[in-house]
Design a protein around this motif. Structure first.
Motif, mmCIF file in Angstrom:
data_model
loop_
_atom_site.group_PDB
_atom_site.id
_atom_site.type_symbol
_atom_site.label_atom_id
_atom_site.label_comp_id
_atom_site.label_asym_id
_atom_site.label_seq_id
_atom_site.Cartn_x
_atom_site.Cartn_y
_atom_site.Cartn_z
ATOM 1 N N SER A 47 -8.533 1.217 4.001
ATOM 2 C CA SER A 47 -9.739 0.908 3.229
ATOM 3 C C SER A 47 -10.348 2.165 2.616
ATOM 4 O O SER A 47 -10.914 2.123 1.519
ATOM 5 C CB SER A 47 -10.763 0.201 4.122
ATOM 6 N N ALA A 48 -10.208 3.288 3.321
ATOM 7 C CA ALA A 48 -10.761 4.551 2.828
ATOM 8 C C ALA A 48 -9.866 5.212 1.782
ATOM 9 O O ALA A 48 -10.195 6.289 1.270
ATOM 10 C CB ALA A 48 -10.983 5.501 3.997
ATOM 11 N N GLY A 49 -8.739 4.599 1.469
ATOM 12 C CA GLY A 49 -7.859 5.134 0.443
ATOM 13 C C GLY A 49 -6.901 6.202 0.929
ATOM 14 O O GLY A 49 -6.311 6.929 0.128
ATOM 15 N N GLU A 50 -6.709 6.301 2.255
ATOM 16 C CA GLU A 50 -5.824 7.337 2.796
ATOM 17 C C GLU A 50 -4.352 6.944 2.730
ATOM 18 O O GLU A 50 -3.475 7.767 2.991
ATOM 19 C CB GLU A 50 -6.210 7.653 4.241
ATOM 20 N N GLY A 51 -4.062 5.690 2.403
ATOM 21 C CA GLY A 51 -2.681 5.242 2.325
ATOM 22 C C GLY A 51 -2.621 3.727 2.212
ATOM 23 O O GLY A 51 -3.655 3.052 2.096
ATOM 24 N N ILE A 52 -1.409 3.212 2.223
ATOM 25 C CA ILE A 52 -1.201 1.759 2.170
ATOM 26 C C ILE A 52 -0.562 1.310 3.478
ATOM 27 O O ILE A 52 -0.113 2.134 4.285
ATOM 28 C CB ILE A 52 -0.282 1.377 0.986
ATOM 29 N N ALA A 53 -0.489 0.000 3.691
ATOM 30 C CA ALA A 53 0.152 -0.546 4.890
ATOM 31 C C ALA A 53 0.990 -1.753 4.507
ATOM 32 O O ALA A 53 0.608 -2.537 3.623
ATOM 33 C CB ALA A 53 -0.895 -0.943 5.932
ATOM 34 N N LEU A 54 2.124 -1.895 5.151
ATOM 35 C CA LEU A 54 2.981 -3.061 4.970
ATOM 36 C C LEU A 54 2.716 -4.060 6.083
ATOM 37 O O LEU A 54 2.641 -3.690 7.263
ATOM 38 C CB LEU A 54 4.458 -2.655 4.995
ATOM 39 N N LEU A 55 2.572 -5.318 5.705
ATOM 40 C CA LEU A 55 2.310 -6.380 6.665
ATOM 41 C C LEU A 55 3.138 -7.601 6.260
ATOM 42 O O LEU A 55 3.837 -7.580 5.248
ATOM 43 C CB LEU A 55 0.823 -6.750 6.664
ATOM 44 N N CYS A 56 3.018 -8.649 7.060
ATOM 45 C CA CYS A 56 3.620 -9.931 6.712
ATOM 46 C C CYS A 56 2.525 -10.911 6.326
ATOM 47 O O CYS A 56 1.390 -10.819 6.818
ATOM 48 C CB CYS A 56 4.425 -10.483 7.886
ATOM 49 N N GLU A 57 2.872 -11.824 5.458
ATOM 50 C CA GLU A 57 1.904 -12.816 4.990
ATOM 51 C C GLU A 57 1.277 -13.575 6.149
ATOM 52 O O GLU A 57 0.087 -13.901 6.121
ATOM 53 C CB GLU A 57 2.607 -13.781 4.049
ATOM 54 N N SER A 58 2.059 -13.841 7.195
ATOM 55 C CA SER A 58 1.547 -14.587 8.346
ATOM 56 C C SER A 58 0.503 -13.809 9.130
ATOM 57 O O SER A 58 -0.219 -14.381 9.947
ATOM 58 C CB SER A 58 2.699 -14.967 9.282
ATOM 59 N N GLN A 59 0.397 -12.496 8.900
ATOM 60 C CA GLN A 59 -0.580 -11.670 9.604
ATOM 61 C C GLN A 59 -1.902 -11.529 8.851
ATOM 62 O O GLN A 59 -2.845 -10.960 9.381
ATOM 63 C CB GLN A 59 0.001 -10.269 9.835
ATOM 64 N N VAL A 60 -1.960 -12.019 7.639
ATOM 65 C CA VAL A 60 -3.167 -11.861 6.826
ATOM 66 C C VAL A 60 -4.280 -12.735 7.393
ATOM 67 O O VAL A 60 -4.121 -13.944 7.555
ATOM 68 C CB VAL A 60 -2.888 -12.222 5.359
ATOM 69 N N ASP A 61 -5.398 -12.094 7.725
ATOM 70 C CA ASP A 61 -6.540 -12.832 8.273
ATOM 71 C C ASP A 61 -7.830 -12.166 7.809
ATOM 72 O O ASP A 61 -7.824 -11.295 6.924
ATOM 73 C CB ASP A 61 -6.457 -12.899 9.806
ATOM 74 N N ALA A 62 -8.938 -12.558 8.414
ATOM 75 C CA ALA A 62 -10.244 -12.070 7.977
ATOM 76 C C ALA A 62 -10.409 -10.562 8.137
ATOM 77 O O ALA A 62 -11.219 -9.953 7.433
ATOM 78 C CB ALA A 62 -11.343 -12.799 8.753
#
Length: 218
Positions: free
Chosen positions: A156-171
């Motif tokens: 969120s602070a712009g220090e990098g990106i992260a890879l996740l899976c669609e099933s992990q997307v939550d609030a």
């Protein structure tokens, strides 16, 4: 020891059934089938074990677990059924240059700072996605966050990106921009693998419930 066996030598009425799951990817999806399973077989306790990708199929073959659920290709020695499809996504800060891109391919991420977790399950998932998406040319800058609870905060602070899976997307990802990757290899199939010769009513019931839970046209 067989994964469907009496809990105690003198008690033939109680059993346990072991399921191996890759990097917690199937835990949420298992909730509804397992609730239905316990209604049908209240005498069978189900154990769900997070395991690495390399451990799962050998554990089924050696009958240390009854079912492995993972994104592995079918093998001749085991029966399998297709379950769910998952998809790789990238999380980034709202002001990231790629946030408004029409589409995002993995090649665009090779020059980004990729933040990964040191948590065992999350790290295994990160490795799986990196190998699947980038093959022999992963991002040049991969940083393992020493504090797992700060990874999304750093994204969120712009220090990098992260890879996740669609099933992990939550609030918890609401402060971020989460975009699907457009590569064909960004989608992958989760399958259940088991010994076809291990037929038993509880195992057959659980497989039926898992099959019924999958997306249409699987």
């Amino acid at each position: 020891m067989h994964p469907l066996f009496p809990l105690t030598a003198g008690d033939r009425s109680s059993h346990t059934l072991a399921i191996g799951c890759f990097a917690s990817l199937c835990r949420d999806r298992l909730a509804e089938p397992l609730v239905a399973f316990t209604t049908t077989h209240p005498d069978v306790a189900v154990g769900v074990h997070d395991m690495s990708l390399g451990e799962l199929l050998p554990a089924v073959e050696a009958r240390r677990i009854a079912i492995a659920i993972c994104p592995c290709e079918p093998v001749e020695e085991l029966a399998h059924t297709n379950l769910w499809i998952d998809h790789a996504v990238v999380a980034m800060s709202r002001d990231h240059p790629l946030a408004a891109a029409p589409s995002i391919h993995a090649a665009l991420l090779r020059e980004e700072v990729l933040l990964i977790s040191r948590d065992r399950n999350r790290a295994q998932l990160n490795r799986f996605l990196i190998e699947r998406l980038f093959a022999s040319t992963p991002p040049a800058r991969i940083i393992a966050d020493p504090r797992n609870d700060r990874l999304l905060e750093r994204v969120s602070a712009g220090e990098g990106i992260a890879l996740l899976c669609e099933s992990q997307v939550d609030a918890s990802l609401a402060p971020l921009v989460v975009r699907p990757l457009a590569d064909a290899r960004a989608s992958f199939r989760l399958r259940a693998h088991w010994h076809a010769s291990d037929g038993a009513p509880p195992l057959d019931t659980l497989l039926d419930l898992l099959t019924a839970s999958r997306e249409p046209r699987n």
